[in-house]
Design a protein around this motif. Structure first.
Motif, PDB file in Angstrom:
ATOM      1  N   LYS A  10       0.837  -1.193   0.000  1.00  0.00           N
ATOM      2  CA  LYS A  10       0.000   0.000   0.000  1.00  0.00           C
ATOM      3  C   LYS A  10       0.877   1.250   0.000  1.00  0.00           C
ATOM      4  O   LYS A  10       1.750   1.400   0.854  1.00  0.00           O
ATOM      5  N   LEU A  11       0.607   2.128  -0.937  1.00  0.00           N
ATOM      6  CA  LEU A  11       1.327   3.400  -1.048  1.00  0.00           C
ATOM      7  C   LEU A  11       0.366   4.541  -0.743  1.00  0.00           C
ATOM      8  O   LEU A  11      -0.686   4.669  -1.375  1.00  0.00           O
ATOM      9  N   GLY A  12       0.736   5.369   0.229  1.00  0.00           N
ATOM     10  CA  GLY A  12      -0.071   6.532   0.585  1.00  0.00           C
ATOM     11  C   GLY A  12       0.796   7.766   0.716  1.00  0.00           C
ATOM     12  O   GLY A  12       2.031   7.704   0.647  1.00  0.00           O
ATOM     13  N   ASP A  44      -3.130   4.246  -2.678  1.00  0.00           N
ATOM     14  CA  ASP A  44      -4.067   3.505  -1.839  1.00  0.00           C
ATOM     15  C   ASP A  44      -4.671   4.371  -0.746  1.00  0.00           C
ATOM     16  O   ASP A  44      -5.786   4.097  -0.289  1.00  0.00           O
ATOM     17  N   SER A  45      -3.940   5.401  -0.302  1.00  0.00           N
ATOM     18  CA  SER A  45      -4.452   6.208   0.803  1.00  0.00           C
ATOM     19  C   SER A  45      -3.912   7.627   0.734  1.00  0.00           C
ATOM     20  O   SER A  45      -2.836   7.883   0.176  1.00  0.00           O
ATOM     21  N   LEU A  76      -8.936   7.307   3.296  1.00  0.00           N
ATOM     22  CA  LEU A  76      -8.731   8.650   3.832  1.00  0.00           C
ATOM     23  C   LEU A  76      -8.361   8.551   5.306  1.00  0.00           C
ATOM     24  O   LEU A  76      -9.095   7.939   6.090  1.00  0.00           O
ATOM     25  N   GLY A  77      -7.219   9.141   5.675  1.00  0.00           N
ATOM     26  CA  GLY A  77      -6.753   8.978   7.044  1.00  0.00           C
ATOM     27  C   GLY A  77      -6.356  10.277   7.709  1.00  0.00           C
ATOM     28  O   GLY A  77      -6.107  11.297   7.058  1.00  0.00           O
ATOM     29  N   THR A  78      -6.273  10.241   9.037  1.00  0.00           N
ATOM     30  CA  THR A  78      -5.765  11.361   9.828  1.00  0.00           C
ATOM     31  C   THR A  78      -4.475  10.920  10.503  1.00  0.00           C
ATOM     32  O   THR A  78      -4.410   9.854  11.089  1.00  0.00           O
ATOM     33  N   ALA A  79      -3.449  11.759  10.421  1.00  0.00           N
ATOM     34  CA  ALA A  79      -2.146  11.394  10.971  1.00  0.00           C
ATOM     35  C   ALA A  79      -1.483  12.619  11.618  1.00  0.00           C
ATOM     36  O   ALA A  79      -0.687  13.279  10.995  1.00  0.00           O
ATOM     37  N   VAL A  80      -1.849  12.902  12.846  1.00  0.00           N
ATOM     38  CA  VAL A  80      -2.851  12.224  13.658  1.00  0.00           C
ATOM     39  C   VAL A  80      -3.694  13.268  14.355  1.00  0.00           C
ATOM     40  O   VAL A  80      -3.317  14.438  14.431  1.00  0.00           O
ATOM     41  N   ILE A  81      -4.848  12.833  14.879  1.00  0.00           N
ATOM     42  CA  ILE A  81      -5.689  13.695  15.711  1.00  0.00           C
ATOM     43  C   ILE A  81      -5.179  13.616  17.147  1.00  0.00           C
ATOM     44  O   ILE A  81      -5.201  12.551  17.753  1.00  0.00           O
ATOM     45  N   PRO A  82      -4.702  14.728  17.731  1.00  0.00           N
ATOM     46  CA  PRO A  82      -4.280  14.708  19.135  1.00  0.00           C
ATOM     47  C   PRO A  82      -5.508  14.742  20.045  1.00  0.00           C
ATOM     48  O   PRO A  82      -6.252  15.723  20.067  1.00  0.00           O
ATOM     49  N   LEU A  83      -5.721  13.668  20.782  1.00  0.00           N
ATOM     50  CA  LEU A  83      -6.967  13.534  21.535  1.00  0.00           C
ATOM     51  C   LEU A  83      -7.077  14.500  22.705  1.00  0.00           C
ATOM     52  O   LEU A  83      -8.163  14.660  23.268  1.00  0.00           O
ATOM     53  N   GLY A  84      -5.982  15.148  23.067  1.00  0.00           N
ATOM     54  CA  GLY A  84      -6.074  16.148  24.133  1.00  0.00           C
ATOM     55  C   GLY A  84      -7.000  17.301  23.793  1.00  0.00           C
ATOM     56  O   GLY A  84      -7.465  18.006  24.676  1.00  0.00           O
ATOM     57  N   VAL A 305       7.859  -3.311   6.943  1.00  0.00           N
ATOM     58  CA  VAL A 305       6.484  -2.883   6.682  1.00  0.00           C
ATOM     59  C   VAL A 305       6.113  -3.154   5.236  1.00  0.00           C
ATOM     60  O   VAL A 305       6.987  -3.326   4.375  1.00  0.00           O
ATOM     61  N   ASP A 306       4.807  -3.182   4.977  1.00  0.00           N
ATOM     62  CA  ASP A 306       4.339  -3.280   3.586  1.00  0.00           C
ATOM     63  C   ASP A 306       3.348  -2.177   3.264  1.00  0.00           C
ATOM     64  O   ASP A 306       2.670  -2.216   2.251  1.00  0.00           O
ATOM     65  N   GLU A 307       3.282  -1.159   4.139  1.00  0.00           N
ATOM     66  CA  GLU A 307       2.445   0.020   3.906  1.00  0.00           C
ATOM     67  C   GLU A 307       3.271   1.264   4.223  1.00  0.00           C
ATOM     68  O   GLU A 307       4.013   1.295   5.207  1.00  0.00           O
ATOM     69  N   VAL A 308       3.122   2.305   3.420  1.00  0.00           N
ATOM     70  CA  VAL A 308       3.768   3.582   3.704  1.00  0.00           C
ATOM     71  C   VAL A 308       2.788   4.716   3.428  1.00  0.00           C
ATOM     72  O   VAL A 308       1.875   4.580   2.612  1.00  0.00           O
ATOM     73  N   ALA A 309       3.003   5.823   4.124  1.00  0.00           N
ATOM     74  CA  ALA A 309       2.308   7.079   3.827  1.00  0.00           C
ATOM     75  C   ALA A 309       3.390   8.144   3.844  1.00  0.00           C
ATOM     76  O   ALA A 309       3.631   8.798   4.863  1.00  0.00           O
ATOM     77  N   PHE A 310       4.085   8.292   2.725  1.00  0.00           N
ATOM     78  CA  PHE A 310       5.199   9.214   2.658  1.00  0.00           C
ATOM     79  C   PHE A 310       4.708  10.639   2.899  1.00  0.00           C
ATOM     80  O   PHE A 310       3.718  11.082   2.309  1.00  0.00           O
ATOM     81  N   ALA A 311       5.424  11.372   3.763  1.00  0.00           N
ATOM     82  CA  ALA A 311       5.007  12.723   4.142  1.00  0.00           C
ATOM     83  C   ALA A 311       5.503  13.743   3.132  1.00  0.00           C
ATOM     84  O   ALA A 311       6.679  13.737   2.751  1.00  0.00           O
ATOM     85  N   LEU A 312       4.599  14.612   2.703  1.00  0.00           N
ATOM     86  CA  LEU A 312       4.985  15.729   1.841  1.00  0.00           C
ATOM     87  C   LEU A 312       5.613  16.825   2.691  1.00  0.00           C
ATOM     88  O   LEU A 312       5.185  17.059   3.831  1.00  0.00           O
TER      89      LEU A 312
END
Length: 342
Positions: A10-12, A44-45, A76-84, A305-312
Motif C-alpha cells: 500500500k502506497l499513501g 491507496d491512501s 482517507l486517514g488522519t495522521a494524527v488527531i491529538p486527543l487532548g 512494513v508493507d504500507e507507507v504514507a510518505f510525508a509531503l
C-alpha cells in the motif's frame, strides 16, 4: 539491490494542508485537489495532518468529509488527531459519520498527551476542568470503546416521540478495525498492540535514555517488533511508515534545488536527540526514484512494513506536490514493487 522482506503493498501520502490566513479557502481546495490526484494516480491512501491555532488543517474530519464526496476509492486517514483537544464521544460520532459517507474508507489515526502549549491554551479549551483532564491512554480507550460499539450510557429506548440508543450513532462496524495509533516510543507501540490498534510510525522516534549508539531505523524497527509481539494479529498486524520522501525524477532544476535546500536546513536536527523528550528525527530523503528505492531498501524499519504514507514537505507549492506525487506513483512506487490501484 536487496529485496524487502515485505513487498510494498500500500502506497499513501500525507499532507499538512497549509493555507494563507488571508485566503484559507485556496489552501483547503489545494488539499482536496491533491487527494483527487492521488486517487487518479492509483495511491491507496491519502492522509491529512492536524494543526490547532496554526495555518494548517484544524479540522481533518471535516476536510475528509469533503474529500469523501470527491473520491470513490482512495482510503482517507488522519495522521494524527491529538486527543487532548477532543471529546472522545463526540469524536466517535464524527468519525463514524464520515466513515459512512465515505463507504467505509476512513482510517483515523490518533495520539495522546497534553495539547501543545497547554499552559496557555488550557483555560480556553477546558475553562472549568483544565487541571483535572486526563491526557493518557484512557482517552484513547474511551474512543476505542465508543467506536467499537460499547455502551456510552445506561439509557436507551423511546421517550415520547424520541428514540435513544445506548451506543454511538451512526455505528460503522468496520471502523473499529481501522483505528491507528501514532506512536514513536516502545511504550506507545506496546499499548497500541495490546489494544488491537494499527500502528502509524513517522520520521520521529523517542531515543530513550540509553547510552548506546542512536540509529533511527533500528529504534523504529524495535518499536514495530514490540507492537506486533503484543498485537493479537502478530506479524500480520498493520504498520505504516511515514518518512519524508521527495522524488525528483521529473522535477525542474529549480525544484531540485529547492528540495535539496529544504532537506539540508532540516538535517542538523537529525544528529542528536532534541528537547526534553529526546526526539530523534530521520533525515528527509531526496533524489531520483532509483536512489530513493536503494536507500529505503537499506532502511531496517522500512524492510519490516508493507504500507507507507510518505510525508509531503510542509512549505512547498501546489505544483511541487503534483510533481512529487506523480513521481511517487509512476516511478518510486513501482521501484519498490508497488502496483497502483485500478
Amino acid at each position: 539491490m536487496p529485496s524487502t522482506a515485505r513487498p510494498l503493498r500500500k502506497l499513501g501520502f500525507l499532507t499538512i494542508g497549509l493555507f494563507d490566513a488571508a485566503d484559507p479557502g485556496r489552501g483547503h481546495e489545494s488539499t482536496l485537489r491533491l487527494i483527487e490526484l492521488g486517487e487518479r494516480l492509483g495511491f491507496d491512501s491519502a492522509w491529512v495532518r492536524h494543526r490547532h491555532l496554526q495555518y494548517g488543517i484544524s479540522s481533518p474530519v471535516a476536510v475528509l468529509a469533503a474529500a469523501s464526496q470527491r473520491t470513490r476509492r482512495i482510503e482517507l486517514g488522519t495522521a494524527v488527531i491529538p486527543l487532548g483537544w477532543e471529546n472522545p464521544l463526540r469524536l466517535a460520532e464524527d468519525l463514524a459519520t464520515v466513515d459512512i459517507l465515505s463507504g467505509g474508507r476512513l482510517n483515523p489515526g490518533v495520539s495522546v498527551g497534553p495539547p501543545v502549549h497547554y499552559e496557555r491554551v488550557g483555560p480556553a479549551l477546558y475553562p472549568d476542568t483544565a487541571d483535572a483532564e486526563d491526557f493518557g491512554y484512557a482517552r484513547v480507550r474511551r474512543l476505542l470503546d465508543f467506536v467499537r460499539g460499547e455502551p456510552a450510557t445506561d439509557f436507551s429506548g423511546a421517550e415520547g416521540f424520541e428514540v435513544y440508543s445506548d451506543v454511538v450513532q451512526p455505528h460503522s462496524p468496520g471502523l473499529g478495525r481501522r483505528l491507528w495509533y501514532g506512536g514513536g516510543s516502545l511504550a506507545s507501540a506496546r499499548w497500541a498492540g495490546e489494544h488491537g490498534m494499527n500502528l502509524l510510525t513517522s520520521s520521529v522516534v523517542k531515543a530513550g535514555d540509553g547510552d548506546g549508539p542512536l540509529d533511527f531505523a533500528e529504534i523504529q524497527l524495535s518499536q514495530i517488533r514490540e507492537f506486533r509481539a503484543r498485537h493479537p494479529d502478530g506479524d500480520a498486524a498493520r504498520v505504516s511508515q511515514g518518512l519524508v520522501v521527495i522524488p525528483t525524477d521529473s522535477a525542474s532544476p529549480v525544484q531540485r534545488a529547492k528540495y535539496q535546500q529544504y532537506a539540508a536546513r532540516r538535517l542538523p536536527r537529525t544528529a542528536s536527540p532534541q528537547g526534553p523528550a529526546r526526539l530523534l528525527f530521520a533525515p528527509d530523503l531526496v533524489g531520483t526514484s532509483a536512489e530513493l528505492a536503494e536507500r529505503l531498501h537499506a532502511h531496517a524499519a522500512f524492510r519490516e512494513v508493507d504500507e507507507v504514507a510518505f510525508a509531503l514537505p510542509f512549505t512547498f507549492e501546489h505544483e511541487d506536490y503534483v510533481q512529487i506525487l506523480t513521481d511517487m506513483a509512476t516511478e518510486l512506487g513501482p521501484a519498490l514493487g508497488w502496483r497502483p490501484a485500478s
